[in-house]
Scaffold this active site. Structure first.
Site, short mmCIF file in Angstrom:
data_model
loop_
_atom_site.label_atom_id
_atom_site.label_comp_id
_atom_site.label_asym_id
_atom_site.label_seq_id
_atom_site.Cartn_x
_atom_site.Cartn_y
_atom_site.Cartn_z
N TRP A 170 0.85 -1.18 0.00
CA TRP A 170 0.00 0.00 0.00
C TRP A 170 0.89 1.24 0.00
O TRP A 170 1.83 1.35 0.80
CB TRP A 170 -0.90 -0.04 1.23
CG TRP A 170 -1.83 1.12 1.40
CD1 TRP A 170 -2.66 1.65 0.46
CD2 TRP A 170 -2.05 1.85 2.60
NE1 TRP A 170 -3.38 2.69 1.00
CE2 TRP A 170 -3.02 2.83 2.31
CE3 TRP A 170 -1.51 1.78 3.89
CZ2 TRP A 170 -3.48 3.74 3.27
CZ3 TRP A 170 -1.97 2.67 4.85
CH2 TRP A 170 -2.93 3.64 4.53
N ASP A 229 -0.71 -5.20 9.22
CA ASP A 229 -1.75 -4.26 8.83
C ASP A 229 -2.94 -5.08 8.35
O ASP A 229 -2.87 -5.74 7.31
CB ASP A 229 -1.23 -3.34 7.72
CG ASP A 229 -2.22 -2.23 7.36
OD1 ASP A 229 -3.35 -2.23 7.88
OD2 ASP A 229 -1.86 -1.36 6.54
N ALA A 239 -6.58 -4.51 7.24
CA ALA A 239 -7.57 -3.49 6.88
C ALA A 239 -8.82 -4.07 6.24
O ALA A 239 -9.79 -3.33 6.02
CB ALA A 239 -6.94 -2.49 5.92
N LYS A 298 -13.40 -0.47 6.00
CA LYS A 298 -13.99 -1.32 4.96
C LYS A 298 -15.06 -2.25 5.50
O LYS A 298 -16.19 -2.26 5.03
CB LYS A 298 -12.89 -2.14 4.27
CG LYS A 298 -12.06 -1.36 3.27
CD LYS A 298 -11.05 -0.48 3.94
CE LYS A 298 -10.18 0.26 2.94
NZ LYS A 298 -9.21 1.16 3.59
#
Length: 395
Positions: free
Chosen positions: A127, A208, A210, A243
């Site tokens: 990312w 991470d 997400a 999300k």
């Protein structure tokens, strides 16, 4: 002073969004921006979120500060959601943050506090904000091989070879699930090998996560993060609610620091609260309040999980449709990996020039590295994308 400020590079995705808005063509497709969209092209408010907001509006009596670490019930709920019973609650320090990005930034800040000389290793590709933040903070960082563009799969041999050169105390940044931007995930066996390497090399994992719930399900998507937290002495976890709860603009996230409990966990909790104070003081509460209400109410949680499952299976169906259509039109298995990937993103393996052709000739907007947002499609636009891609690669 202002005249001496350096010019900042333009954000390529925000630029792409602007170009899409200015495109007068009716038949255009936005696959660049990284937000979930339903078949009508809208980012809806989830049913459970709407219900929780109504209850909150009727019952909330104050807008006073909560705590530097955020509401305890939110932190408890997030630790339970992400870690399950992988570790005892007493082993996980946790604070609320302004979104998953805030959690990532705070995680890097914690690294600077505790391991100022550490190098942060990140997947290639990763990312964009990961590298951008590391550069801004002047934190040493290096890439490790992760994605084989030729096969559309994880380059696991390259990944292990690169991480085997990391020094003790270095930090390894991993994606918990639904890798952004590739969509290619580690298998369970590969996660276990990564854990072995982390422990052998005395490396600190930072995960991470997400997109929990967007890949193979809430529990399955947490396999890697739970394994790492249970098996490694220390783990950092940056979690986002943008999300899976659809609360993008509420900036709802959490940073966890898992250790073996005792003084280290207490010290980590104090350090996380300290960093909150230095960077933004008290974290946003509205989105966090909604998330904790949903996760602690049986009916709301059941409805949220049902809608999240609809979102997940809908994206899987689009992946399968796109892969099948591309196979039919190209008469090859070149794009079969799209159906095997998970989450919102996949990289098509097209050059930046070919992505320009998609945009200019077909009105299809994707990032120059060929990342597309699967959730930007629907059953009607999949054939349009497949036809355009087949024409571009067919020359």
């Amino acid at each position: 002073m202002f005249s001496a400020l350096p010019d900042q590079p333009e954000d390529k995705i925000l630029k792409l969004m602007q170009m899409f808005r200015e495109d007068p063509r009716e038949q255009k497709i936005d696959l660049g921006v990284g937000v979930y969209k339903d078949p009508d092209g809208k980012t809806p408010i989830m049913r459970a979120v709407k219900a929780a907001e109504k209850t909150l509006w009727e019952t909330e009596t104050t807008k006073s500060y909560v705590a530097l670490a955020g509401a305890p019930e939110f932190n408890d709920a997030m630790v339970a959601l992400v870690l399950g019973d992988a570790v005892p609650r007493a082993e996980a320090a946790c604070v609320a943050t302004p979104g998953g990005t805030g959690a990532v930034r705070q995680g890097f800040d914690l690294v600077k506090l505790g391991r100022a000389d550490a190098t942060v290793w990140y997947s290639s590709p990763t990312w964009g904000n990961h590298v951008s933040i590391l550069k801004h903070m002047n934190v040493a960082h290096k890439p490790y091989r992760y994605f084989d563009a030729a096969t559309g799969e994880v380059d696991f041999v390259g990944m292990i070879a690169d991480l085997a050169t990391a020094l003790p105390g270095d930090v390894v940044l991993l994606h918990g699930c639904c890798h952004n931007p590739t969509g290619a995930n580690l298998t369970h066996a590969q996660w276990r090998q990564v854990v072995e390497l982390l422990n052998e090399r005395d490396l600190i994992p930072m995960i991470d996560i997400a997109y929990q719930g967007f890949g193979d399900g809430l529990e399955e998507d947490a396999f890697g993060v739970r394994l790492v937290a249970a098996e490694c002495p220390e783990t950092l976890i940056a979690a986002s609610c943008s999300k899976n709860f659809g609360v993008y603009r509420e900036r709802t996230g959490a940073l966890m620091a898992v250790s073996r409990g005792g003084a280290d966990t207490v010290r980590a909790q104090k350090s996380l609260a300290y960093l909150n104070r230095q960077n933004f003081s008290f974290p946003p509460d509205h989105g966090a309040r909604l998330v904790s209400m949903i996760l602690t109410d049986e009916a709301l949680k059941a409805d949220w999980m049902a809608e999240l499952e609809e979102v997940r299976t809908g994206m899987l169906a689009l992946r399968e449709q796109l892969a099948a259509e591309l196979k039919r039109l190209t008469n090859s298995d070149r794009f079969d990996f799209i159906a095997r990937h998970r989450g919102m993103f996949s990289m098509l393996g097209l050059s930046s020039e070919e992505m320009d052709v998609l945009r200019e000739s077909h009105g299809i907007y994707g990032v120059s590295d060929s990342r597309i947002n699967i959730a930007g499609l629907n059953s009607r636009t999949v054939p349009l994308l497949a036809k355009a891609v087949a024409e571009v690669v067919g020359g």
